[in-house]
Design an enzyme around this catalytic site. Structure first.
Site, PDB file in Angstrom:
ATOM      1  N   ARG A  10       0.829  -1.200   0.000  1.00 12.75           N
ATOM      2  CA  ARG A  10       0.000   0.000   0.000  1.00 12.75           C
ATOM      3  C   ARG A  10       0.866   1.252   0.000  1.00 12.75           C
ATOM      4  O   ARG A  10       0.478   2.292  -0.539  1.00 12.75           O
ATOM      5  CB  ARG A  10      -0.944  -0.007   1.211  1.00 12.75           C
ATOM      6  CG  ARG A  10      -1.817   1.241   1.325  1.00 12.75           C
ATOM      7  CD  ARG A  10      -2.993   1.035   2.258  1.00 12.75           C
ATOM      8  NE  ARG A  10      -2.653   0.387   3.510  1.00 12.75           N
ATOM      9  CZ  ARG A  10      -2.082   0.990   4.553  1.00 12.75           C
ATOM     10  NH1 ARG A  10      -1.769   2.281   4.480  1.00 12.75           N
ATOM     11  NH2 ARG A  10      -1.835   0.318   5.654  1.00 12.75           N
TER      12      ARG A  10
ATOM     13  N   LYS B 218      -7.765   5.547 -19.719  1.00 14.85           N
ATOM     14  CA  LYS B 218      -8.078   5.931 -21.087  1.00 14.85           C
ATOM     15  C   LYS B 218      -6.888   5.718 -22.029  1.00 14.85           C
ATOM     16  O   LYS B 218      -6.552   4.602 -22.348  1.00 14.85           O
ATOM     17  CB  LYS B 218      -8.564   7.378 -21.103  1.00 14.85           C
ATOM     18  CG  LYS B 218      -9.644   7.695 -20.061  1.00 14.85           C
ATOM     19  CD  LYS B 218     -10.856   6.792 -20.140  1.00 14.85           C
ATOM     20  CE  LYS B 218     -12.058   7.334 -19.402  1.00 14.85           C
ATOM     21  NZ  LYS B 218     -12.251   6.876 -18.040  1.00 14.85           N
TER      22      LYS B 218
ATOM     23  N   ASP C 151      -7.127  18.648 -15.805  1.00 10.53           N
ATOM     24  CA  ASP C 151      -7.469  17.302 -16.251  1.00 10.53           C
ATOM     25  C   ASP C 151      -6.998  17.185 -17.697  1.00 10.53           C
ATOM     26  O   ASP C 151      -7.597  17.761 -18.609  1.00 10.53           O
ATOM     27  CB  ASP C 151      -8.983  17.092 -16.141  1.00 10.53           C
ATOM     28  CG  ASP C 151      -9.408  15.673 -16.535  1.00 10.53           C
ATOM     29  OD1 ASP C 151      -8.630  14.978 -17.217  1.00 10.53           O
ATOM     30  OD2 ASP C 151     -10.539  15.281 -16.183  1.00 10.53           O
TER      31      ASP C 151
ATOM     32  N   TYR D 287     -16.160  16.869 -16.964  1.00 11.33           N
ATOM     33  CA  TYR D 287     -16.538  15.470 -16.802  1.00 11.33           C
ATOM     34  C   TYR D 287     -17.528  15.365 -15.654  1.00 11.33           C
ATOM     35  O   TYR D 287     -17.260  15.860 -14.552  1.00 11.33           O
ATOM     36  CB  TYR D 287     -15.286  14.634 -16.528  1.00 11.33           C
ATOM     37  CG  TYR D 287     -15.583  13.240 -16.040  1.00 11.33           C
ATOM     38  CD1 TYR D 287     -16.342  12.354 -16.805  1.00 11.33           C
ATOM     39  CD2 TYR D 287     -15.112  12.800 -14.807  1.00 11.33           C
ATOM     40  CE1 TYR D 287     -16.627  11.079 -16.344  1.00 11.33           C
ATOM     41  CE2 TYR D 287     -15.386  11.527 -14.344  1.00 11.33           C
ATOM     42  CZ  TYR D 287     -16.147  10.672 -15.118  1.00 11.33           C
ATOM     43  OH  TYR D 287     -16.429   9.410 -14.652  1.00 11.33           O
TER      44      TYR D 287
END
Length: 372
Positions: A47, A196, A171, A99
């Site tokens: 982690r 993406k 972004d 978005y």
């Protein structure tokens, strides 16, 4: 070096064990201490850090030209960690055309926690300046925007943010560093949904924040990544890193095809409007030409009529796949308003397209047949 070269060199793995060209996947969740209690390899627990995640973060940093990157299990997790690094009572500016997950995150999770936000048309710099508060801490930029592909002036928005003692976050998912590098234009942080274009094959979920320089915000985000635990698995990091190797080739080819598709649609009598910054008639064309090296592989089209007419066109397509998401090798199309829900501000006749690696002639033929 050019982005094509950076993409290859930043993902290269030097294997001292077997000379393997492809990196191994480190699935271990824990790492052995030395006899004195130290960790000579630098890893304690998955982690906190993992070799595959470290490799991915180094590559993202190199591509965006930043100081450091922080990888996450999704783009939304990256966005949420950025907002969590703020304090209750802070204020955020976001675009009106953003978005839909970004305002949803602010409204449903962060606003009840104490964060306030304002939506503003960021193509209007005076409106952005007027919307700044004394407690504004983040100016969130998205260009090209989702789904109307609005282009905003990154450098000017960064200057407004800095004048108000806020950070500018961009972004950059749709453009990728192949076409646009916001850190070079004054931004402090870049966000990516690596699901993406970085992954590129519709088979991995991921996100990242890339920081221009070391700062209290970066140190806070790095701590939140570990404490919050929204980290990508080693295999997900491996997949995104593999996708980066072909990122430049895919994005440039997809963008070239998108330009041809947009040109065809702009001349069709059954099309009301095409939103694509590569068209000389697009309102954002000149600005995009100034701050981008290409216009991207995303476009939106408004069909003459209403929602039913747009949905009928999408239903007739045979090469395009009707699906959410973008950036993969296959071309996708979706009726965006129905995805965003009843509160969507997206025009009901709008179809959003993600152009893949199919031949432009075949995609155009598919669209021509559906529109007829």
């Amino acid at each position: 070096m050019k982005p094509e070269t950076v993409a290859l060199l930043s993902t290269h793995y030097y294997d001292r064990n077997a000379g393997a060209l492809a990196p191994p996947i480190y699935l271990s969740t824990t790492f052995e201490r030395d006899a004195d209690g130290s960790f000579k390899h630098g890893y304690l627990y998955a982690r906190n850090a993992n070799p595959n995640r470290d490799s991915l973060e180094r590559s993202l940093t190199a591509l965006e030209g930043g100081f450091a990157s922080v990888a996450y299990a999704s783009g939304q997790a990256a966005t949420m960690n950025l907002f969590l690094a703020l304090a209750p009572g802070d204020h955020v500016l976001i675009p009106t055309d953003a978005y839909y997950g970004t305002p949803a995150l602010l409204e449903e999770l962060m606003h009840p926690w104490g964060l306030t936000y304002t939506r503003v048309d960021m193509t209007d710099l005076a409106a952005v300046q007027a919307a700044m508060h004394d407690n504004t801490r983040v100016v969130w930029v998205e260009t090209p925007s989702n789904p109307l592909l609005k282009i905003v002036d990154i450098q000017a928005l960064a200057e407004i943010a800095h004048a108000g003692n806020a950070v500018c976050v961009c972004d950059n998912t749709w453009a990728t560093p192949i076409l646009q590098r916001p850190l070079d234009l004054g931004c402090d942080v870049v966000m990516h949904a690596t699901t993406k274009y970085f992954g590129g094959h519709s088979d991995v979920l991921g996100g990242a924040l890339v920081f221009k320089e070391d700062s209290k915000l970066y140190q806070r985000i790095r701590r939140l990544q570990s404490v919050g635990g929204a980290v990508p698995s080693p295999f997900e990091c491996w997949l995104v890193l593999r996708g980066i190797k072909t990122l430049a080739a895919r994005v440039r080819m997809q963008s070239e095809t998108a330009g041809k598709v947009a040109e065809f649609l702009s001349q069709h009598p059954h099309v009301e409007a095409v939103h694509y910054p590569g068209l000389p008639t697009d309102s954002g064309h000149e600005l995009a030409k100034k701050q981008m090296t290409g216009y991207g592989a995303m476009l939106s089209v408004q069909i003459r009529g209403g929602a039913d007419d747009a949905i009928r066109v999408a239903a007739k397509l045979q090469i395009f796949t009707r699906a959410t998401s973008l950036g993969g090798v296959e071309s996708l199309i979706e009726h965006r308003a129905s995805v965003e829900g009843p509160n969507s501000a997206t025009p009901p006749n709008l179809l959003r397209m993600s152009i893949g690696l199919e031949h432009a002639d075949d995609l155009i033929f598919d669209l021509k047949r559906a529109l007829e």
